[in-house]
Design a protein around this motif. Structure first.
Motif, PDB file in Angstrom:
ATOM      1  N   VAL A  40       1.206  -1.223  -0.086  1.00 20.32           N
ATOM      2  CA  VAL A  40      -0.087  -0.341   0.143  1.00 20.32           C
ATOM      3  C   VAL A  40       1.336   0.908   0.136  1.00 20.32           C
ATOM      4  CG1 VAL A  40      -1.769   1.544   1.203  1.00 20.32           C
ATOM      5  CG2 VAL A  40      -1.541  -1.704   1.107  1.00 20.32           C
ATOM      6  N   LEU A  41       0.724   2.064  -0.745  1.00 16.14           N
ATOM      7  CA  LEU A  41       1.892   3.206  -1.054  1.00 16.14           C
ATOM      8  C   LEU A  41       0.573   4.436  -1.111  1.00 16.14           C
ATOM      9  CD1 LEU A  41       3.562   2.155  -3.878  1.00 16.14           C
ATOM     10  CD2 LEU A  41       4.536   2.090  -1.975  1.00 16.14           C
ATOM     11  N   GLU A  42       1.137   5.668   0.086  1.00 23.07           N
ATOM     12  CA  GLU A  42       0.008   5.884   0.381  1.00 23.07           C
ATOM     13  C   GLU A  42       0.699   7.411  -0.228  1.00 23.07           C
ATOM     14  OE1 GLU A  42       0.538   6.082   4.703  1.00 23.07           O
ATOM     15  OE2 GLU A  42      -1.596   4.974   4.654  1.00 23.07           O
ATOM     16  N   ASN A  43       0.543   8.951  -0.311  1.00 27.29           N
ATOM     17  CA  ASN A  43       0.943  10.361  -0.534  1.00 27.29           C
ATOM     18  C   ASN A  43       1.066   9.634  -2.577  1.00 27.29           C
ATOM     19  OD1 ASN A  43       1.697  12.967  -0.027  1.00 27.29           O
ATOM     20  ND2 ASN A  43       3.306  12.261   0.142  1.00 27.29           N
ATOM     21  N   LEU A  44       0.384   9.819  -2.558  1.00 26.42           N
ATOM     22  CA  LEU A  44       0.868   9.582  -4.398  1.00 26.42           C
ATOM     23  C   LEU A  44       0.479  10.851  -5.088  1.00 26.42           C
ATOM     24  CD1 LEU A  44       0.126   5.867  -5.375  1.00 26.42           C
ATOM     25  CD2 LEU A  44       2.514   6.801  -5.414  1.00 26.42           C
ATOM     26  N   PRO A  45       1.416  11.583  -5.833  1.00 31.28           N
ATOM     27  CA  PRO A  45       1.185  12.420  -6.909  1.00 31.28           C
ATOM     28  C   PRO A  45      -0.564  11.760  -8.006  1.00 31.28           C
ATOM     29  CG  PRO A  45       3.543  11.734  -7.431  1.00 31.28           C
ATOM     30  CD  PRO A  45       3.490  10.929  -5.898  1.00 31.28           C
ATOM     31  N   VAL A  46      -0.769  12.706  -7.871  1.00 37.59           N
ATOM     32  CA  VAL A  46      -1.809  12.574  -9.393  1.00 37.59           C
ATOM     33  C   VAL A  46      -1.577  12.764 -10.614  1.00 37.59           C
ATOM     34  CG1 VAL A  46      -4.599  13.205  -9.904  1.00 37.59           C
ATOM     35  CG2 VAL A  46      -3.533  12.492  -7.860  1.00 37.59           C
ATOM     36  N   ILE A  47      -0.782  12.416 -10.856  1.00 38.16           N
ATOM     37  CA  ILE A  47       0.335  12.690 -12.113  1.00 38.16           C
ATOM     38  C   ILE A  47       0.282  11.706 -13.360  1.00 38.16           C
ATOM     39  CG2 ILE A  47       1.842  14.090 -11.216  1.00 38.16           C
ATOM     40  CD1 ILE A  47       3.506  11.701 -10.842  1.00 38.16           C
ATOM     41  N   SER A  48       0.000  11.850 -14.582  1.00 37.08           N
ATOM     42  CA  SER A  48      -0.247  10.807 -16.038  1.00 37.08           C
ATOM     43  C   SER A  48       0.940   9.517 -15.027  1.00 37.08           C
ATOM     44  CB  SER A  48       0.115  11.422 -16.511  1.00 37.08           C
ATOM     45  OG  SER A  48       1.238  12.002 -17.310  1.00 37.08           O
ATOM     46  N   ASP A  49       2.109  10.032 -15.247  1.00 39.89           N
ATOM     47  CA  ASP A  49       3.438   9.063 -15.159  1.00 39.89           C
ATOM     48  C   ASP A  49       2.747   7.302 -14.522  1.00 39.89           C
ATOM     49  OD1 ASP A  49       4.814  10.910 -17.185  1.00 39.89           O
ATOM     50  OD2 ASP A  49       7.031  10.402 -15.745  1.00 39.89           O
ATOM     51  N   VAL A  50       2.627   8.125 -12.825  1.00 41.12           N
ATOM     52  CA  VAL A  50       1.940   7.079 -11.962  1.00 41.12           C
ATOM     53  C   VAL A  50       0.220   6.469 -12.321  1.00 41.12           C
ATOM     54  CG1 VAL A  50       0.881   7.244  -9.752  1.00 41.12           C
ATOM     55  CG2 VAL A  50       2.596   8.537 -10.592  1.00 41.12           C
ATOM     56  N   GLU A  51      -0.539   7.205 -13.137  1.00 43.84           N
ATOM     57  CA  GLU A  51      -1.393   6.661 -14.021  1.00 43.84           C
ATOM     58  C   GLU A  51      -0.843   5.822 -14.794  1.00 43.84           C
ATOM     59  OE1 GLU A  51      -5.435   5.210 -14.653  1.00 43.84           O
ATOM     60  OE2 GLU A  51      -4.483   6.397 -12.929  1.00 43.84           O
ATOM     61  N   THR A  52       0.272   5.531 -16.072  1.00 45.98           N
ATOM     62  CA  THR A  52       0.484   5.549 -16.919  1.00 45.98           C
ATOM     63  C   THR A  52       1.170   3.547 -16.452  1.00 45.98           C
ATOM     64  OG1 THR A  52       1.571   6.699 -18.218  1.00 45.98           O
ATOM     65  CG2 THR A  52       2.091   4.816 -18.425  1.00 45.98           C
ATOM     66  N   TYR A  53       1.822   3.651 -14.930  1.00 49.03           N
ATOM     67  CA  TYR A  53       2.692   2.726 -13.929  1.00 49.03           C
ATOM     68  C   TYR A  53       1.990   1.726 -13.678  1.00 49.03           C
ATOM     69  CZ  TYR A  53       7.441   1.783 -13.769  1.00 49.03           C
ATOM     70  OH  TYR A  53       8.471   1.526 -13.971  1.00 49.03           O
ATOM     71  N   SER A  54       0.244   2.881 -13.367  1.00 49.78           N
ATOM     72  CA  SER A  54      -0.620   1.351 -12.668  1.00 49.78           C
ATOM     73  C   SER A  54      -1.311   0.691 -13.833  1.00 49.78           C
ATOM     74  CB  SER A  54      -1.454   1.999 -12.184  1.00 49.78           C
ATOM     75  OG  SER A  54      -2.304   2.815 -12.677  1.00 49.78           O
ATOM     76  N   GLU A  55      -1.143   1.266 -14.790  1.00 50.30           N
ATOM     77  CA  GLU A  55      -1.862   0.627 -16.369  1.00 50.30           C
ATOM     78  C   GLU A  55      -0.594  -0.601 -16.300  1.00 50.30           C
ATOM     79  OE1 GLU A  55      -2.703   3.543 -19.200  1.00 50.30           O
ATOM     80  OE2 GLU A  55      -3.898   4.625 -17.907  1.00 50.30           O
ATOM     81  N   ILE A  56       0.082  -0.244 -16.447  1.00 48.72           N
ATOM     82  CA  ILE A  56       1.180  -1.616 -16.429  1.00 48.72           C
ATOM     83  C   ILE A  56       1.317  -2.598 -15.108  1.00 48.72           C
ATOM     84  CG2 ILE A  56       4.321  -1.471 -16.286  1.00 48.72           C
ATOM     85  CD1 ILE A  56       4.524   1.003 -17.455  1.00 48.72           C
ATOM     86  N   LEU A  57       1.015  -2.251 -14.719  1.00 47.76           N
ATOM     87  CA  LEU A  57       0.851  -2.989 -13.269  1.00 47.76           C
ATOM     88  C   LEU A  57      -0.114  -4.169 -13.467  1.00 47.76           C
ATOM     89  CD1 LEU A  57       2.487  -1.975 -10.151  1.00 47.76           C
ATOM     90  CD2 LEU A  57       3.930  -2.842 -11.849  1.00 47.76           C
ATOM     91  N   VAL A  58      -1.422  -3.538 -14.070  1.00 46.48           N
ATOM     92  CA  VAL A  58      -2.726  -4.204 -15.032  1.00 46.48           C
ATOM     93  C   VAL A  58      -1.702  -5.192 -15.617  1.00 46.48           C
ATOM     94  CG1 VAL A  58      -4.398  -4.280 -15.315  1.00 46.48           C
ATOM     95  CG2 VAL A  58      -3.817  -2.461 -13.226  1.00 46.48           C
ATOM     96  N   GLU A  59      -1.110  -4.331 -16.647  1.00 44.02           N
ATOM     97  CA  GLU A  59      -1.427  -5.369 -18.083  1.00 44.02           C
ATOM     98  C   GLU A  59      -0.155  -6.763 -17.351  1.00 44.02           C
ATOM     99  OE1 GLU A  59       0.947  -4.092 -22.419  1.00 44.02           O
ATOM    100  OE2 GLU A  59      -0.843  -2.401 -21.048  1.00 44.02           O
ATOM    101  N   LEU A  60       0.764  -7.002 -16.687  1.00 44.43           N
ATOM    102  CA  LEU A  60       1.476  -7.544 -15.910  1.00 44.43           C
ATOM    103  C   LEU A  60      -0.137  -8.320 -15.140  1.00 44.43           C
ATOM    104  CD1 LEU A  60       4.629  -5.215 -15.039  1.00 44.43           C
ATOM    105  CD2 LEU A  60       4.308  -7.493 -16.870  1.00 44.43           C
TER     106      LEU A  60
END
Ligand code: EPU
Length: 415
Positions: A40-60
Motif C-alpha cells: 500500500v503506497l500512500e501520498n502518491l501524486p496525481v500525475i500521468s506517469d503514476v497513472e501509466t505505471y498503474s496500467e503497466i502493473l495491471v497489464e502484468l
C-alpha cells in the motif's frame, strides 16, 4: 490540443501543499512487483506517469486499486510478460521494470524507455549492474531482454552516480544470493525512500543516501504500507515561481533539508526564506542580484530545477550563469523563453542569462521541466496572454499545477 493560458503580472500568495514525489513514486510502484502480498503506497501524486505505471502493473497481472491518493497493489498473480512497446514507451522510469521483474522472476523483456528526451539518456550503468549480478542482457528486436537462472550478489562500481541505475540494481539485488555493494551510488532522497520501502518489505539494505549501498539478498519479500516523501522538485518550482512573481508563499508539507541547495541560491539572489517545521516561506523582493548556479548530483542544485531557475534569473539585475553538470544539453526550453523576450545565450553546458522583460507569446514545452519554466515565464508577462503548448509533458509530473496556481492568485487556465 490542450494548452495552458496565462495572464501574468500577479504575485503568488497563500499556501501550497506539496504532494508525493514523482521520482520516488515511479520507482516505488514497480518495486511492489517484488512482493508476494499487497503493498500500500500512500501520498502518491496525481500525475500521468503514476497513472501509466498503474496500467503497466495491471497489464502484468497485478491487481491495482485506489483510495484517494493511496494505491493498493496486489502483485501475487503477476507474471513477467515481454513489454516491447505501448505503455513502457510513455515514461522513462519504465526501466525500473527491468530490476523489479528480474528480481522476482529472473527475467524481463522491456522496450527502451520513453519519457522526457531532452538528450540521449543511456542506461549502460543499469545493464552493467544486472550483468554483475549474473544476468545475461541481450537485444530482442529493439527491446532489452534480461535473464538470470540465479542472481548472485556482486560489487558494482557505477561510472556515473546514476539515480536510475542505483535504484534498478538495488531492486534486483534484494533477491540475489549473497551481498551486493553499489559503489559511487547516487545519494538522492528518492533512493532512501525506495530503500525504506524495500526494507519494510523485508529487504536488508544499508547505506542508502551515501555513496556505498550494501544489499544482503533475501529469499522473498512481503507487502507493507509506505508513505512517499514530498516532491522536492514541485516544491522548488513553486519556490522559484513565488520569488519570480515577487510573491509571499508558504510551501508546505516538504522536507526543508531537501531544499537546501535551492534555498541557498535564492537567498544569494536576495529572496527571503523562512523555515518553520515542514514548510518554507518564500518572500520575493523587487530586485535580485545575478548569480551563478551549477546543477549537480544531490545534494547539489537539482538539474530538474535548472529550467525553472532560468525564468527567475531573467529577473536579476545583471548577468547570471546557469551550468548543468548532470546533462550536457538540457536547454531545449531556451529558444521558447527567447520567443518571450528572454535574453539567454547557450555556450556548451551553460546558459548565460541577462535581465529581460518577458512578453506574451505562444510557446511549446518539449519536456516536463521546460513546461515549468515556460509557465513561470508566463506568470511574469504583464501585457497579454501567454499560451503554453505541450501540456501533456507538464501533466506527467506536476500535480494540479493550474488549480494550485489559481488558488495562489494567478490568472491561469486550460483550454
Ligand atoms: N547516465 C549514464 N549511464 C547510465 C545512466 C545515466 O551515462 O546508465 C548519465 C545520464 O546521461 C546523465 C547522468 O548519468 O548525464 C545522470 O542520470 P541519472 O541516471 O541519474 O538520471 P535518471 O535516473 O535517468 C532521474 C530522474 C530525472 C533527473 C535525474 C538526475 C527519474 C525517473 N528521473 O533520471 O528526472 O533529472 O535522475 O537527477 O527519477 C525529471 O523529473 O524531470 C527528470 C528528468
Amino acid at each position: 490540443m490542450e494548452k495552458i493560458m496565462i495572464q501574468g503580472g500577479r504575485p503568488l500568495h497563500g499556501t501550497v501543499q506539496i504532494s508525493g514525489a514523482k521520482n520516488s513514486a515511479v520507482a516505488l510502484v514497480p518495486a511492489a512487483i517484488l512482493a508476494e502480498t499487497t503493498v500500500v503506497l500512500e501520498n502518491l501524486p496525481v500525475i500521468s506517469d503514476v497513472e501509466t505505471y498503474s496500467e503497466i502493473l495491471v497489464e502484468l497481472g497485478g491487481d491495482v486499486s485506489w483510495d484517494g491518493n493511496t494505491m493498493h497493489i496486489d502483485p501475487s498473480r503477476m507474471i513477467s510478460i515481454p513489454m516491447h512497446n505501448g505503455l513502457v514507451k510513455k515514461l522513462r522510469a519504465s526501466y525500473y521494470l527491468m530490476g523489479a521483474l528480474l528480481g522476482r522472476f529472473g527475467e524481463a523483456t522491456i522496450g527502451m524507455p520513453g519519457g522526457c528526451s531532452f538528450e540521449p539518456r543511456p542506461i549502460d550503468q543499469h545493464i552493467k549492474g544486472f550483468e554483475a549480478l549474473g544476468a545475461t542482457v541481450t537485444n530482442d528486436h529493439g527491446s532489452i531482454h534480461i535473464y538470470a537462472k540465479e542472481l548472485r550478489g556482486a560489487k558494482v562500481y557505477l561510472d556515473v552516480a546514476s539515480v536510475g541505475a542505483t535504484i534498478n540494481i538495488m531492486l534486483a539485488a534484494t533477491r540475489a544470493k549473497g551481498i551486493t555493494t553499489i559503489e559511487n551510488a547516487a545519494k538522492e532522497p528518492e533512493i532512501i525512500d525506495v530503500a525504506t520501502l524495500l526494507n519494510a518489505m523485508g529487504a536488508k539494505i544499508k547505506g542508502a543516501g551515501t555513496g556505498t549501498i550494501r544489499i544482503e539478498g533475501v529469499d522473498g519479500l512481503h507487502g507493507c504500507r509506505h508513505s512517499i516523501i514530498p516532491d522536492r522538485i514541485q516544491a522548488g518550482t513553486y519556490m522559484i515561481a513565488a520569488a519570480a512573481t515577487r510573491g509571499n508563499l508558504l510551501v508546505d508539507n516538504i522536507i526543508p533539508k531537501h531544499m537546501e541547495a535551492l534555498t541557498a541560491k535564492l537567498e544569494e539572489m536576495g529572496v527571503e526564506i523562512l523555515e518553520s517545521g515542514e514548510s518554507l516561506r518564500v518572500i520575493g523582493k523587487a530586485d535580485y542580484e545575478p548569480i551563478d548556479v551549477k546543477a549537480l548530483i544531490y545534494p547539489g542544485f537539482a538539474t530538474d530545477l535548472q529550467s525553472p531557475m532560468a525564468s527567475l534569473l531573467t529577473q536579476a539585475s545583471g548577468v547570471s550563469m546557469l551550468t548543468d553538470y548532470v546533462y550536457s544539453n538540457r536547454f531545449k526550453y531556451v529558444p521558447e523563453l527567447m520567443r518571450m523576450g528572454a535574453k539567454i545565450r547557450v555556450e556548451g553546458r551553460s546558459a548565460i542569462i541577462e535581465r529581460s522583460k518577458l512578453h506574451a507569446a505562444t510557446v511549446k514545452a518539449a519536456d516536463l521541466r521546460a513546461g515549468a519554466a515556460l509557465v513561470i515565464g508566463g506568470l511574469l508577462v504583464e501585457d497579454g496572454v501567454t499560451e503554453v503548448l505541450g501540456v501533456e509533458f507538464i501533466d506527467r509530473g506536476y500535480d494540479n499545477l493550474v488549480s494550485n496556481l489559481t488558488m495562489l492568485g494567478a490568472e491561469i487556465w486550460r483550454e
